[in-house]
Design an enzyme around this catalytic site. Structure first.
Site, PDB file in Angstrom:
ATOM      1  N   CYS A 107     -42.724 -11.271 -29.578  1.00 44.82           N
ATOM      2  CA  CYS A 107     -43.218 -12.596 -29.963  1.00 44.82           C
ATOM      3  C   CYS A 107     -42.180 -13.696 -29.797  1.00 44.82           C
ATOM      4  CB  CYS A 107     -43.710 -12.565 -31.401  1.00 44.82           C
ATOM      5  SG  CYS A 107     -45.085 -11.435 -31.628  1.00 44.82           S
ATOM      6  N   CYS A 139     -53.997 -14.219 -41.179  1.00 45.20           N
ATOM      7  CA  CYS A 139     -53.629 -13.727 -39.844  1.00 45.20           C
ATOM      8  C   CYS A 139     -53.757 -14.815 -38.781  1.00 45.20           C
ATOM      9  CB  CYS A 139     -54.541 -12.581 -39.425  1.00 45.20           C
ATOM     10  SG  CYS A 139     -54.602 -11.238 -40.612  1.00 45.20           S
ATOM     11  N   ILE A 199     -56.014 -14.630 -32.046  1.00 47.13           N
ATOM     12  CA  ILE A 199     -55.695 -14.260 -30.666  1.00 47.13           C
ATOM     13  C   ILE A 199     -56.028 -15.488 -29.833  1.00 47.13           C
ATOM     14  CG2 ILE A 199     -56.497 -12.851 -28.731  1.00 47.13           C
ATOM     15  CD1 ILE A 199     -56.738 -10.503 -30.658  1.00 47.13           C
ATOM     16  N   LYS A 218     -50.472 -19.495 -37.587  1.00 52.93           N
ATOM     17  CA  LYS A 218     -51.734 -19.271 -38.290  1.00 52.93           C
ATOM     18  C   LYS A 218     -52.862 -20.160 -37.794  1.00 52.93           C
ATOM     19  CE  LYS A 218     -54.953 -18.154 -41.026  1.00 52.93           C
ATOM     20  NZ  LYS A 218     -55.846 -18.437 -39.882  1.00 52.93           N
ATOM     21  N   HIS A 270     -51.287 -18.494 -31.593  1.00 53.02           N
ATOM     22  CA  HIS A 270     -50.152 -17.650 -31.221  1.00 53.02           C
ATOM     23  C   HIS A 270     -50.384 -16.987 -29.856  1.00 53.02           C
ATOM     24  CE1 HIS A 270     -46.769 -15.072 -31.421  1.00 53.02           C
ATOM     25  NE2 HIS A 270     -47.211 -14.135 -32.224  1.00 53.02           N
TER      26      HIS A 270
END
Lengths: 382, 382
Positions: free
Chosen positions: B85, B207, B210, B327, B331
């Site tokens: 990441c 979370c 995607i 968040k 990401h």
């Protein structure tokens, strides 16, 4: 500019291996650390660069951290690089620059590829990622892209299918002397010419295999501290050309490799006449003569004559791919460039056993990717 | 040591994009080149570094060459890097070193990830590659690995589920002001606490999504030639910790980020007291307070108090993740670190529009990978 040398290495046999990616990385890290003449403490390794070509083979997003854990120096830093088939040379290129810029004293480079981690069908799909988006869109696979180059080459210069078959025969014969080679089996010109057609004139026995494998080198800015026989990286060059081979000004010439060689020779202060031995990127053997031309050891359009005249044979003036090349030694993609450098390293140290070539002072590695859209050339000397 | 600054950028909206990897790369290359105050000629860009985390998302082994073709400088060189990441920050780290070592005048960094290229099921499998081999073997996914860290943190220091919910609420609220954010939707503490349980105490609304996305920056060693308002990379640090979170000395502390911050602050000559704004790696929002502690803007074990006291809110003393964070902004893994730097770049130039924080002199980016097994911290200043 700081002189950087190779001071140690590890090399796994290429072929179908039972080890997974993690096992391979660990073996290479431990192996290289233990294989430095005067010894090295893991704490003296400041960076690790890993080289592999596809995450679907490695099943990892942090092969750097896997290698870091195997090394055991908490202050080291690690990452992965990729530039298709020349990822291994790229890792060495960057490792050398980390040392030159003062960020590292010693750098460990670990190249690997676990290509048998997936089925052959899946591997075939993965390898399509080495082609340009445009080529894939129109249905040109990598062998087909090379075929365009080779067809042009034959038409322009009169090279024959027999010439290309001889490259495969030579490299297979060389591999007989290499315990790390994937294939250790003699083949004949007839075997090649009768083998299955893949993308004309490329036949099955022109193609490198899908191999697992791994190789590692340690680079140092203070080589004499670690060995009395360092092998210096005297020059490196890197260049690009159009991704799709049919877009290049001359598909029958490896321009990126020529530009990379020019840069590497200039830095090393050598000319092609100084080259005693070379490892070149024969992923498909008919491209090997083009590599001779890019390196300047043959004139443009005359590379194939070096095969006919025996110049590049094991006992010739400039033996090429004495390791067996990608064709017979194998092509575990991320390891390939590192393994090529190790072959020349051993030749320069006089440690190549059965395949030792006498009087090697200067050796060259030509490692290209994407049918020649990216290339790195390295000059090594004692 | 040469001072390196950001002189231009491009940023794509994060979310579900119709562009493929190639489109995204091209847009970023063209966009960044056109977005330099005093202009830049592509021939002045010597290197390109691409950042993405998985070849199965990118469908390419040579995103470097794709970017090189889009740039149009035949003498430039290009390659890809990866460190989970924090790949984007790694690309910037290496770009800066290429300039400092004299190999480049200007470097273009292009981060991207086309995560919707595959189904969610396949993406889930791919993202498992970010976990350690050991964790995967015993069935610990990345949220579960974070959950171990967070459970330990709660037990040791008394942070509550409400504290963590507040981080999500803050970041969603911040994203309302960011046109590039994947999610622009207010949520409440109740929404978070009632959302589906993933790996206790992590719930769905903790979370990151995607996302597809891309971001690019141009780094220069002669910034004043290209802009009157360069943003200097005053310090960078990188460090590692055990890959499996349960193997770390203290799973409730981001040691790698702390070591990286120490290194970056030392180079920049700052202390945590100088930090006015930060972007941190809230892939799962309960980890955000640990990032405050690693950066030294909170004492160890007291990060969550910064949420309770409002310190890290948009109008607080040290706003964190005003972009919306991973968040809510999203990401797209390989783009993330680059996008975080762009947020601080805009803040330092006073160009962050609705989300502008006043009087920003020093900003920090904390970008970690593999639940904290690798981390890069960057200090930016005017």
């Amino acid at each position: 500019m700081k002189t950087v040398a190779i001071i140690g290495y590890a090399h796994e046999k290429y072929g179908l291996l039972s080890d997974n990616t993690e096992d391979l990385i660990r073996k290479m890290v431990k192996g290289a650390i233990e294989n430095v003449d005067k010894g090295i403490n893991p704490r003296e390794i400041d960076w690790i660069i890993t080289s592999c070509v596809d995450n679907q083979f490695s099943e990892q997003h942090q092969t750097g951290t896997v290698a870091w854990e195997a090394l055991g120096n908490p202050m080291a830093k690690a990452f992965r690089v990729e530039a298709a088939c020349c990822s291994g040379s790229l890792a060495v290129y960057l490792a050398r620059n980390l040392i030159r810029s003062g960020l590292a004293r010693n750098v460990l480079v670990v190249g690997f590829e676990k290509m048998s981690a997936v089925s052959t069908l899946v591997a075939t799909g993965i390898l399509m990622r080495g082609s340009s988006p445009e080529e894939r869109r129109v249905g040109i696979t990598q062998p087909a892209s090379y075929s365009i180059m080779i067809q042009q080459y034959m038409k322009k210069y009169g090279a024959t299918e027999e010439d290309f078959a001889m490259v495969s025969v030579k490299n297979h014969e060389n591999a007989m002397r290499n315990p790390w080679a994937h294939f250790r089996k003699k083949i004949t010109v007839e075997d090649v010419l009768n083998s299955r057609l893949i993308a004309p004139p490329i036949r099955l026995l022109h193609c490198c295999p899908i191999s697992d494998g791994a190789a590692a080198v340690i680079l140092s800015g203070e080589p004499k501290k670690y060995t009395d026989a360092p092998v210096y990286i005297a020059g490196m060059g890197m260049a690009h050309d159009a991704f799709s081979s049919f877009r290049r000004e001359d598909p029958a010439f490896l321009l990126a490799s020529k530009l990379a060689a020019d840069e590497a020779y200039k830095e090393a202060g050598i000319t092609p006449a100084d080259i005693r031995i070379a490892e070149v990127h024969d992923a498909f053997t008919p491209v090997e003569p083009m590599c001779y031309e890019a390196l300047g050891i043959a004139k443009r359009g005359e590379g194939y004559k070096l095969i006919r005249e025996g110049v590049v044979m094991f006992d010739g003036a400039i033996p090429v791919n004495v390791s067996g090349g990608l064709k017979a030694k194998g092509h575990p993609v991320g390891a390939t460039g590192v393994g090529m450098l190790i072959e020349i390293y051993l030749q320069l140290r006089g440690e190549a056993d059965q395949r030792q070539v006498p009087n090697v002072e200067v050796g060259v590695v030509e490692n290209h990717g994407g049918t020649g859209s990216v290339s790195i050339v390295t000059v090594l000397r004692r």
